[in-house]
Design a protein around this motif. Structure first.
Motif, mmCIF file in Angstrom:
data_model
loop_
_atom_site.group_PDB
_atom_site.id
_atom_site.type_symbol
_atom_site.label_atom_id
_atom_site.label_comp_id
_atom_site.label_asym_id
_atom_site.label_seq_id
_atom_site.Cartn_x
_atom_site.Cartn_y
_atom_site.Cartn_z
ATOM 1 N N THR A 432 0.824 -1.211 0.000
ATOM 2 C CA THR A 432 0.000 0.000 0.000
ATOM 3 C C THR A 432 0.855 1.256 0.000
ATOM 4 N N THR A 435 2.731 1.723 -3.241
ATOM 5 C CA THR A 435 1.831 2.197 -4.285
ATOM 6 C C THR A 435 1.665 3.710 -4.204
ATOM 7 N N SER A 471 -0.125 -3.817 -11.423
ATOM 8 C CA SER A 471 -1.307 -3.810 -10.562
ATOM 9 C C SER A 471 -2.052 -2.485 -10.655
ATOM 10 N N LEU A 472 -1.316 -1.384 -10.665
ATOM 11 C CA LEU A 472 -1.951 -0.066 -10.765
ATOM 12 C C LEU A 472 -2.644 0.119 -12.107
ATOM 13 N N LEU A 474 -3.831 -2.320 -14.117
ATOM 14 C CA LEU A 474 -4.996 -3.203 -14.179
ATOM 15 C C LEU A 474 -6.146 -2.684 -13.332
ATOM 16 N N ASN A 475 -5.823 -2.000 -12.219
ATOM 17 C CA ASN A 475 -6.866 -1.459 -11.347
ATOM 18 C C ASN A 475 -7.402 -0.120 -11.839
ATOM 19 N N ARG A 477 -5.859 2.704 -11.934
ATOM 20 C CA ARG A 477 -5.360 3.864 -11.189
ATOM 21 C C ARG A 477 -4.220 4.569 -11.919
ATOM 22 N N ASN A 498 -9.883 4.918 -16.364
ATOM 23 C CA ASN A 498 -10.093 3.871 -17.347
ATOM 24 C C ASN A 498 -10.245 4.500 -18.730
#
Length: 544
Positions: A432, A435, A471-472, A474-475, A477, A498
């Protein structure tokens, strides 16, 4: 006749006349008997307090003999007054050691003396003296105490019985929870003794077939037993205890008794329901049965009207918070841990500090900008030695100081890493904060080297940076691409959302550009018009 003979004769006559004039009546005999009884009662009382004094002075044998003497004296006095010749029901030593029948001819002093004998043996056990004989003495005398308590002749008040029983249960439980002996046989003895004492209590007060049926005391004992079994990690027996409690509750509901403990009608039933639910939640949490744990938790939260002990509420909320953490519902976990912290604080339980740690951890995983220590309840504990490290951890988190954050965890300041639950979520905590640092580092750039990001993250491997970036992305962000060949992250023109959000942002920018061009064209046209007018006027003046 001599003078002496005359004197003797006169004396005998006076004695005879006095005997005739002072005949004993039944009332006089009963008064004399009452006086003897009073003397015996005083002797029994004196013997009891002398025995307690010997115990306080450390003379165990004298105290034990004195207390047994109290029981013997009271039984003999009762037998003499009743004189019914029933020797089989006048046991003192109780060699049968069973809970089949109450003990006759025992009174309140016998009850008190037997309690002191149990305490004496428990004290010897806590000092690790003669485990086998003292453990046997506790069991034997506890049976005697229960049989005396169940005797109508003893006339022990229900409050005195409940107080005495609860006191013994607490003492045997403390042997299990607070043992510090290096002898492995001590723990086994303490556990076996605790099970025996609880089983005897449940048998004696069983509402259907006990020698002294008491639904309320039986239920309370079962709840305490269940908590002890959970602490001893005896899940099989704990399941049996919960089953008995639920069966008893269902039986009372179906019988339609006015005081039936249904799960949603009265304050008493609601309290009882939440206490059973607390045991269920602890059991399913230990067994890792997530489905039943969730059902038990939601059932407990649906109870209305109950007023359980704050510690019961705290247990439910704490384990509910852990359940939410495992499901990665960090916001709900934060709320549950905060409620658990307040309940533990109300109960004066040191476990409040543990829940405060969990609250801090859940808040960080939720990436909340609110500092948990800003609340009035938590602020009072921020200077506690166990909490100072968590306070520093929160400050490092909100400052995106990943180096300080990792240093606190590595040094195990405040014994943070001693908690298994915290250790299980350390990876999430690091992910966290890393990130957050990545988003801050990339913010002003359109292209940035992965090695630079790795350096900002306290020199972690580039592969870990790539994993975090993926990860960021794909999410949703972060918008961009990873150039693995050159080790560069290229941010899209409009990142942070997105595809729909990027398209909307692009359209919005195009609209603004078009509007600006239109405005510029209008200004130029106006300028041309004004210039033309001025030029025409100048030509006209020159012509004149």
């Amino acid at each position: 006749m001599s003078d002496s003979d005359a004197y003797s004769y006169e004396y005998e006559d006076d004695a005879a006349s006095n005997a005739e004039s002072f005949q004993y009546t039944d009332d006089d005999a009963s008064n004399k008997g009452a006086g003897n009884d009073n003397d015996e009662a005083v002797n029994i009382e004196n013997c009891y307090y002398n025995a307690k004094a010997a115990r306080d002075n450390g003379d165990v044998e004298e105290a034990r003999d004195g207390l047994e003497g109290v029981v013997r004296m009271e039984v003999e006095m009762a037998k003499k007054n009743e004189d019914d010749g029933d020797d089989t029901s006048m046991e003192v030593d109780d060699s049968k050691s069973s809970l089949d029948t109450p003990l006759k001819h025992h009174g309140s002093w016998s009850y008190k003396a037997i309690k002191q004998l149990i305490k004496l043996a428990l004290r010897q056990l806590s000092d690790n003296h003669d485990l086998e004989s003292n453990s046997a003495a506790v069991t034997k005398n506890y049976i005697r105490m229960l049989r005396v308590a169940s005797s109508k002749e003893a006339a022990i008040s229900p409050n005195a019985v409940e107080k005495g029983v609860n006191g013994m249960l607490e003492r045997v439980s403390s042997l299990v929870n607070n043992y510090h002996s290096s002898d492995p046989s001590y723990e086994a003895m303490a556990r076996a003794l605790a099970r025996d004492v609880y089983d005897l209590t449940l048998k004696a007060f069983h509402p259907a077939n006990g020698i002294s049926p008491n639904e309320r005391l039986w239920s309370k004992t079962n709840l305490k037993y269940g908590q002890l079994l959970y602490e001893m990690n005896e899940t099989v027996k704990l399941q049996a205890v919960i089953k008995d409690l639920l069966a008893s509750t269902a039986s009372q509901q179906s019988s339609g008794e006015s005081d039936a403990m249904s799960f949603d009608n009265t304050a008493q039933s609601g309290t009882h329901a939440m206490e059973i639910a607390a045991l269920q939640i602890q059991l399913y949490s230990r067994l890792k049965d997530t489905k039943k744990l969730r059902e038990a938790y939601h059932s407990a939260m649906a109870v209305r009207g109950g007023i359980p002990h704050p510690r019961t509420l705290a247990i439910i909320q704490e384990l509910g918070g852990k359940m939410h953490m495992d499901a990665r519902n960090f916001d709900e976990a934060s709320q549950a841990f905060f409620q658990a912290f307040k309940s533990y604080d109300e109960a004066g339980d040191r476990a409040r500090l543990r829940c405060l740690k969990y609250l801090v951890m859940a808040s960080m995983l939720h990436a909340s900008s609110i500092n948990p220590f800003d609340s009035h309840e938590a602020r009072a504990h921020r200077d506690d030695p166990e909490i100072v490290a968590m306070t520093n951890l929160v400050q490092a988190f909100h400052n995106d100081d990943v180096k300080k954050f990792e240093r606190i965890l590595q040094k195990n300041e405040g014994r943070i890493m001693d908690d298994e639950f915290v250790r299980d979520h350390v990876a999430d905590l690091l992910r966290t904060i890393r990130t957050q640092v990545i988003l801050r580092s990339i913010g002003p750039y359109t292209r940035i080297r992965l090695a630079r990001i790795a350096k900002d993250l306290n020199d972690i491997p580039v592969e870990d940076v790539e994993s975090l970036l993926v990860s960021l992305i794909l999410n949703g962000r972060l918008e961009g691409q990873i150039d693995q060949v050159n080790g560069i992250f290229v941010k899209a023109a409009y990142g942070g959302g997105n595809d729909g959000e990027a398209k909307a942002a692009s359209e919005s920018a195009d609209s603004k550009t078009t509007a600006a061009i239109v405005q510029l064209t209008s200004a130029l046209e106006h300028l041309t018009e004004m210039t033309t007018k001025i030029t025409s006027r100048s030509t006209f003046i020159e012509a004149r």
